[in-house]
Design a protein around this motif. Structure first.
Motif, mmCIF file in Angstrom:
data_model
loop_
_atom_site.group_PDB
_atom_site.id
_atom_site.type_symbol
_atom_site.label_atom_id
_atom_site.label_comp_id
_atom_site.label_asym_id
_atom_site.label_seq_id
_atom_site.Cartn_x
_atom_site.Cartn_y
_atom_site.Cartn_z
ATOM 1 N N ILE A 140 39.067 -33.041 18.399
ATOM 2 C CA ILE A 140 40.226 -33.761 18.944
ATOM 3 C C ILE A 140 41.334 -32.780 19.316
ATOM 4 O O ILE A 140 41.987 -32.907 20.353
ATOM 5 C CB ILE A 140 40.755 -34.786 17.929
ATOM 6 C CG1 ILE A 140 39.661 -35.808 17.584
ATOM 7 C CG2 ILE A 140 41.996 -35.494 18.462
ATOM 8 C CD1 ILE A 140 40.060 -36.750 16.460
ATOM 9 N N ALA A 141 41.574 -31.797 18.461
ATOM 10 C CA ALA A 141 42.644 -30.823 18.692
ATOM 11 C C ALA A 141 42.394 -29.613 17.807
ATOM 12 O O ALA A 141 41.639 -29.675 16.838
ATOM 13 C CB ALA A 141 44.012 -31.443 18.369
ATOM 14 N N ASN A 142 43.038 -28.494 18.161
ATOM 15 C CA ASN A 142 42.974 -27.332 17.268
ATOM 16 C C ASN A 142 44.239 -26.495 17.410
ATOM 17 O O ASN A 142 44.828 -26.391 18.492
ATOM 18 C CB ASN A 142 41.725 -26.480 17.554
ATOM 19 C CG ASN A 142 41.775 -25.802 18.901
ATOM 20 O OD1 ASN A 142 41.689 -26.456 19.933
ATOM 21 N ND2 ASN A 142 41.918 -24.485 18.902
ATOM 22 N N SER A 147 40.868 -26.952 13.160
ATOM 23 C CA SER A 147 40.453 -27.922 14.171
ATOM 24 C C SER A 147 40.368 -29.307 13.550
ATOM 25 O O SER A 147 39.888 -29.472 12.421
ATOM 26 C CB SER A 147 39.085 -27.548 14.761
ATOM 27 O OG SER A 147 39.131 -26.302 15.407
ATOM 28 N N LEU A 148 40.838 -30.312 14.298
ATOM 29 C CA LEU A 148 40.748 -31.712 13.887
ATOM 30 C C LEU A 148 39.542 -32.337 14.560
ATOM 31 O O LEU A 148 39.444 -32.332 15.786
ATOM 32 C CB LEU A 148 42.032 -32.461 14.268
ATOM 33 C CG LEU A 148 42.055 -33.966 13.994
ATOM 34 C CD1 LEU A 148 41.978 -34.251 12.498
ATOM 35 C CD2 LEU A 148 43.311 -34.598 14.593
ATOM 36 N N LEU A 149 38.624 -32.853 13.748
ATOM 37 C CA LEU A 149 37.388 -33.410 14.263
ATOM 38 C C LEU A 149 37.290 -34.904 13.970
ATOM 39 O O LEU A 149 37.735 -35.383 12.920
ATOM 40 C CB LEU A 149 36.173 -32.737 13.607
ATOM 41 C CG LEU A 149 35.609 -31.453 14.203
ATOM 42 C CD1 LEU A 149 36.667 -30.370 14.344
ATOM 43 C CD2 LEU A 149 34.446 -30.960 13.344
ATOM 44 N N SER A 150 36.693 -35.631 14.911
ATOM 45 C CA SER A 150 36.229 -36.990 14.662
ATOM 46 C C SER A 150 34.736 -36.898 14.400
ATOM 47 O O SER A 150 34.001 -36.302 15.186
ATOM 48 C CB SER A 150 36.504 -37.894 15.867
ATOM 49 O OG SER A 150 35.924 -39.173 15.669
ATOM 50 N N VAL A 151 34.293 -37.461 13.287
ATOM 51 C CA VAL A 151 32.889 -37.351 12.881
ATOM 52 C C VAL A 151 32.295 -38.745 12.723
ATOM 53 O O VAL A 151 32.896 -39.604 12.072
ATOM 54 C CB VAL A 151 32.756 -36.594 11.543
ATOM 55 C CG1 VAL A 151 31.296 -36.528 11.114
ATOM 56 C CG2 VAL A 151 33.355 -35.198 11.658
ATOM 57 N N GLN A 152 31.146 -38.964 13.336
ATOM 58 C CA GLN A 152 30.441 -40.232 13.156
ATOM 59 C C GLN A 152 29.138 -39.987 12.413
ATOM 60 O O GLN A 152 28.297 -39.198 12.843
ATOM 61 C CB GLN A 152 30.154 -40.916 14.487
ATOM 62 C CG GLN A 152 29.460 -42.261 14.310
ATOM 63 C CD GLN A 152 29.418 -43.096 15.576
ATOM 64 O OE1 GLN A 152 30.043 -42.766 16.576
ATOM 65 N NE2 GLN A 152 28.681 -44.192 15.542
ATOM 66 N N LEU A 153 28.985 -40.680 11.290
ATOM 67 C CA LEU A 153 27.784 -40.542 10.479
ATOM 68 C C LEU A 153 26.658 -41.423 11.014
ATOM 69 O O LEU A 153 26.889 -42.575 11.381
ATOM 70 C CB LEU A 153 28.066 -40.970 9.035
ATOM 71 C CG LEU A 153 28.577 -39.944 8.034
ATOM 72 C CD1 LEU A 153 28.689 -40.597 6.661
ATOM 73 C CD2 LEU A 153 27.669 -38.740 7.965
#
Length: 226
Positions: A140-142, A147-153
């Motif tokens: 998403i941003a760094n 770093s900012l991550l969106s994670v889908q399991l």
């Protein structure tokens, strides 16, 4: 402790789990979230005797965010089936050290848990006890080396996100177990269960809830209100 309820009806209870509380009783003997919720339901609804509350999925002790519990055995059975069929959409926010080589990717690993150490390792696909773990992430941003991550399991293995991101050379900020070389003792892990979305097991309507990490806490505050 004040409990933040995200959604509740006769069948389900969706709440925000606080950080550093075990989901269920463990060998530490510390107060656990499941017992707290049962006591809360007992008081709020003046229920005599034991209160039923089914555990649908888990979050690691240091991780906070959205969780769903079943208030009836029928709902518990159907929610377990949703979990088995991977029909619950679970998205997390994670702050990692460094920048992934790809801004968006699917990670697949084979994991093996060492119960004695309570630690999970990546192993070869042909290991007879290995379990496949799959997730998608998107940057998403760094900034500032984070770093900012969106994670889908897509699977729900123990410590899955933590192990897979560490194996991708971007350990989660504050993770003492899988990022001890770059994190200092006392730092809070920056992993948060952000979104749950699924079909209600009884009403058949789509339920979606969102829980946001505390923006006053570092490193979440770097990006403001999430």
């Amino acid at each position: 402790m004040e409990i933040s309820v995200l959604y509740e009806d006769n069948h389900l209870l969706l709440v925000e789990k606080p950080v550093n509380i075990p989901v269920q009783a463990d060998r530490t003997g510390d107060n656990d979230f499941l017992s707290m919720l049962k006591q809360d339901l007992k008081v709020r609804y003046q229920k005599p005797g034991n209160v039923f509350l089914g555990l649908v999925h888990r979050l690691d002790r240091p991780v906070g965010g959205a969780m769903v519990f079943a208030k009836t055995s029928k709902a518990a059975s159907r929610m377990s089936d949703l979990v088995r069929r991977q029909a619950i959409e679970r998205k997390y926010l994670a702050v990692v050290r460094g920048m992934p080589t790809q801004t968006e990717a699917k990670l697949e690993h084979y994991l093996l848990k060492n119960n004695r150490e309570n630690k999970v390792y990546t192993v070869a696909a042909n290991h007879k006890q290995a379990k496949k773990a799959v997730l998608d992430y998107k940057v998403i941003a760094n900034t500032e080396g984070l770093s900012l991550l969106s994670v889908q399991l897509h699977t729900g293995r123990p410590h899955q996100i933590r192990v897979q991101l560490s194996s991708n050379r971007t350990p989660i900020y504050g993770d003492q177990k899988y990022g001890q070389k770059v994190n200092r003792p006392g730092q809070q892990i920056a992993l948060w269960a952000h979104t749950l979305r699924f079909e209600h097991p009884i009403k058949k309507e789509i339920i979606e809830v969102t829980s946001s990490p505390p923006e006053e806490k570092h490193p979440w505050g770097i990006w403001g209100n999430l």
